[in-house]
Write a protein that holds these residues in place. Sequence first.
Motif, PDB file in Angstrom:
ATOM      1  N   ASP A 455       0.813  -1.218   0.000  1.00 60.68           N
ATOM      2  CA  ASP A 455       0.000   0.000   0.000  1.00 60.68           C
ATOM      3  C   ASP A 455       0.845   1.266   0.000  1.00 60.68           C
ATOM      4  O   ASP A 455       0.350   2.346  -0.344  1.00 60.68           O
ATOM      5  CB  ASP A 455      -0.923   0.002   1.228  1.00 60.68           C
ATOM      6  CG  ASP A 455      -1.982  -1.093   1.145  1.00 60.68           C
ATOM      7  OD1 ASP A 455      -2.260  -1.560   0.022  1.00 60.68           O
ATOM      8  OD2 ASP A 455      -2.506  -1.498   2.208  1.00 60.68           O
ATOM      9  N   HIS A 456       2.117   1.136   0.382  1.00 56.07           N
ATOM     10  CA  HIS A 456       2.982   2.322   0.398  1.00 56.07           C
ATOM     11  C   HIS A 456       3.220   2.853  -1.009  1.00 56.07           C
ATOM     12  O   HIS A 456       3.381   4.076  -1.190  1.00 56.07           O
ATOM     13  CB  HIS A 456       4.313   1.973   1.066  1.00 56.07           C
ATOM     14  CG  HIS A 456       5.315   3.090   1.051  1.00 56.07           C
ATOM     15  ND1 HIS A 456       5.156   4.250   1.788  1.00 56.07           N
ATOM     16  CD2 HIS A 456       6.487   3.235   0.373  1.00 56.07           C
ATOM     17  CE1 HIS A 456       6.178   5.055   1.578  1.00 56.07           C
ATOM     18  NE2 HIS A 456       7.003   4.465   0.719  1.00 56.07           N
ATOM     19  N   PHE A 457       3.204   1.991  -2.036  1.00 58.22           N
ATOM     20  CA  PHE A 457       3.461   2.415  -3.417  1.00 58.22           C
ATOM     21  C   PHE A 457       2.157   2.933  -4.032  1.00 58.22           C
ATOM     22  O   PHE A 457       1.581   2.318  -4.938  1.00 58.22           O
ATOM     23  CB  PHE A 457       4.017   1.242  -4.231  1.00 58.22           C
ATOM     24  CG  PHE A 457       5.365   0.768  -3.764  1.00 58.22           C
ATOM     25  CD1 PHE A 457       6.529   1.415  -4.149  1.00 58.22           C
ATOM     26  CD2 PHE A 457       5.474  -0.332  -2.912  1.00 58.22           C
ATOM     27  CE1 PHE A 457       7.766   0.985  -3.712  1.00 58.22           C
ATOM     28  CE2 PHE A 457       6.706  -0.775  -2.483  1.00 58.22           C
ATOM     29  CZ  PHE A 457       7.858  -0.115  -2.869  1.00 58.22           C
ATOM     30  N   SER A 458       1.700   4.045  -3.569  1.00 62.71           N
ATOM     31  CA  SER A 458       0.428   4.612  -4.023  1.00 62.71           C
ATOM     32  C   SER A 458       0.617   6.079  -4.382  1.00 62.71           C
ATOM     33  O   SER A 458       1.611   6.713  -4.005  1.00 62.71           O
ATOM     34  CB  SER A 458      -0.636   4.468  -2.932  1.00 62.71           C
ATOM     35  OG  SER A 458      -0.246   5.182  -1.770  1.00 62.71           O
ATOM     36  N   ARG A 459      -0.355   6.601  -5.108  1.00 63.53           N
ATOM     37  CA  ARG A 459      -0.276   8.003  -5.513  1.00 63.53           C
ATOM     38  C   ARG A 459      -0.373   8.943  -4.321  1.00 63.53           C
ATOM     39  O   ARG A 459       0.214  10.017  -4.327  1.00 63.53           O
ATOM     40  CB  ARG A 459      -1.387   8.310  -6.522  1.00 63.53           C
ATOM     41  CG  ARG A 459      -1.227   7.581  -7.851  1.00 63.53           C
ATOM     42  CD  ARG A 459      -2.236   8.063  -8.876  1.00 63.53           C
ATOM     43  NE  ARG A 459      -2.111   7.348 -10.142  1.00 63.53           N
ATOM     44  CZ  ARG A 459      -1.235   7.663 -11.086  1.00 63.53           C
ATOM     45  NH1 ARG A 459      -0.429   8.700 -10.893  1.00 63.53           N
ATOM     46  NH2 ARG A 459      -1.169   6.963 -12.211  1.00 63.53           N
ATOM     47  N   LYS A 460      -1.124   8.538  -3.310  1.00 67.54           N
ATOM     48  CA  LYS A 460      -1.232   9.428  -2.148  1.00 67.54           C
ATOM     49  C   LYS A 460       0.096   9.573  -1.417  1.00 67.54           C
ATOM     50  O   LYS A 460       0.304  10.546  -0.686  1.00 67.54           O
ATOM     51  CB  LYS A 460      -2.314   8.920  -1.203  1.00 67.54           C
ATOM     52  CG  LYS A 460      -1.984   7.593  -0.543  1.00 67.54           C
ATOM     53  CD  LYS A 460      -3.106   7.158   0.395  1.00 67.54           C
ATOM     54  CE  LYS A 460      -2.794   5.830   1.080  1.00 67.54           C
ATOM     55  NZ  LYS A 460      -3.884   5.397   1.968  1.00 67.54           N
TER      56      LYS A 460
END
Length: 826
Positions: A455-460
């Motif tokens: 989940d760390h590799f996200s646009r946010k």
Amino acid sequence: MRGRRHLGFVAAAATLLAAAPMSTIYDRWTWLVQCAVVVGLVAGAATLARWWRAPVWAQALAMATALLFGLTWIFPSGQELMALLPTPATLTHFASLLASSGEDMRAYGVPVEDLDSLLFLTALGVGGVAVVVDVLTVGMRRPALAGLPMLAIYSVPVAVHVDSVSAVPFVIGAAGFLWLLAADNVDRVRHFGRRFTGDGRDVDVWEPSPLAAAGRRLAVIGVAVAVLLPLAVPGMTSGLLSQFGSGGSGDGSGRPGAGGSPGRVNLFAQLSGELNRSEQRDMVKVTTNDPDPFYLRFAVADDFERTGFGPRSPEGTPVTQGLPVPRELSRSEDRGISRTQYEAQVEIVDFVMPFLPVYTAPVTTRGIDGNWRYDPTMQVVYSERASSRGRNYSFDFVRSEYTPAALAAAPTLAPEHAFRKLYTTVEPVREVEELVERLTAGKRNDYERVRAIYDHFSRKNGFSYALNTEGGTSGQDIVNFLTNKVGFCQQYAAAMTWLVREAGVPARVAFGFTSANRSGNTYTLTNNNLHAWTEVYFTGVGWVPFDATPAASVTGSVRSGWAPDPDAPEESATTPTTPGGQGADPSAGPESPDGSDRELDEAFDGGAGIAPAGGPRWPLWVLAGAVLLVLLLAVPALRRVLLRRRRQTRAAAAASTLASVAADGSAAPGVARVMLSDSELARARADAHAAWDELVDTLVDFRVTVDPAETPRATAERLAREDLSASNAEEAVRLLARAEERARYAREPLRHGPLGDALRSVRRALRAGADRRTRLVASTLPPSVLLRWRLAVMDASAGFVGLSGRFRERMLRFSPRRVLAGRPSR
């Protein structure tokens, strides 16, 4: 001189022929035109230098200058003087081209397009080889040694291609080398004035020499054996004849190499090169009854070294013996895990690799011969002798679906477990360790830790998709990517694999195709569908895929219930299976805005090193090479200084010993024999010989003629008359001569005389009478030391030849033919 000029042009032509294997790397023939211009300038400069009767070093300097002018003309920076003369800006431009060439070599697969950086590197390399070949062939008359730099050119495509290079370029390069040897021998034979057969009969001008014909036949046989021998050795190559026309042909028809050892394939470079191509081409067609198939796999990178992730050499059994069923599939369905069997048919259109694309967990295959093997751990079908070119086959596979609860229930592997030791190896990086510790803090099981990283590799969190990776200043490319947060599939896959391994969970990088361009149950997969993702191992479950690349940027991207799209709205985050997001950009292809960018993250390239963080490092390499060269050049001078110091010390000791004996009263001439023992007399003679040897070496250093047939007295008188007449060293050299004569012929050595002071006096006189160049050479590269080393090498070589002859003679005693010949006939 005319023959040498002719030999120089032959050397240039042979260099161009030796560069023929480069045609397997490029799409077009631009490289050949540029190399021909550079080599022509080098040959012309060498011819002019020899016409002016310049020494060899001046010829090499002229050729290097011509090479510089040629590169400036072909690859100008725009700031040259009179559009031709190089400036410091030109050298800076060349340095940037060299730096870019390393990145482009990792970013493009073969055959590559005409990129200035790679063309410059090729022209520089071929031109440099032309200089070395000319110096070895014409300047040093050692054409056989010229084969080494010519072979270096051939090693480039051999290292780049994943399979053996076509035999045609090798034959062309070998023909050039043989031409060079023949031209040199013809030039040497012409100095004899006539040709002969070897049996005493002269050969007319029009008649070909039988010896020359025999040599040509042997050369042709040697080349034929070099080409055909690999075919007779199983496993040595995947078949040169089958790949007779493989590789780039110079017209864009070539494709990446096929077959070969799967462990040699640079998967990251192949992936990046295909994604950066300007054209789209169909590679694979697959038909399956799976309504929503996952990615079609063909390889994994599970071996970590300091240079990044790379493929491990697979191990398996032939597919004709049946595929081993994974232990996880042999178990009954677990709660939260569903497994369904499907079938698929694959047609290889234009995909050349030592792997066959299959879906995860194949259980049976059809249409695949015994040259192909299956590794159950890597779950890949591979071959060491064949390629995937033109294959048509089918297989059955098991599609698995998992719930987050089932993955969360998987126990953590023990630290001593073989899988955990093998698949959690990474390089310790403080920034990565801190990030993983922060992301996994408070997580209770492996699945929660993996999801936190995923989940760390996200646009946010600032991550975005682009076909380039921005540079950084940390010195670690993994840190640069995690800081800049810009990259494409291989950066995301390798970065997540690194972080998951850092968390203590086994992980690896998988390579394959996304599912796109669907027509019924048939998918046409192109180079734009090539993709990389992460596979994580859960105990009792097996390898589970996680794709951290932004789904909206990858055509055919698949998300699942256990790995939902972190960028999707909350209400759709739990959708079990979501084919590629709507409005997705083409997969890493030329249609994307960043399609022209080619920079790679070197930390994730299986064959690349760690890129420098701040500017080019070539000045450091140049400085290190200069320091090493200075140290090597200082070795002869250091050897000469130590030898001179030891001899002068012995000469001073001999003089003081004999002087003390002579000063012991007004003794008769026989006093020295009475007061000095035999060992002391022998040592005194040895010291006198050492002083004379030092004088001879000094004469050699200052290029004074040394005649071994002269007596010491005659040598001293000649030196006093010719070379020391203008100095006060005549008596010094006569003293050294008397000491040597007494040491050789008299019963007792010279009783008096400061031999050390005499040596220094003669050396100062010779140095004062020599020119500047002679003094410089005598100080830096003493000819006496080089002569001793050359004679030592010759003696060692002669000794080795004699030893080998004696060994051969002894072995012949045990020859079966000799034993049979000695048996009496019945």
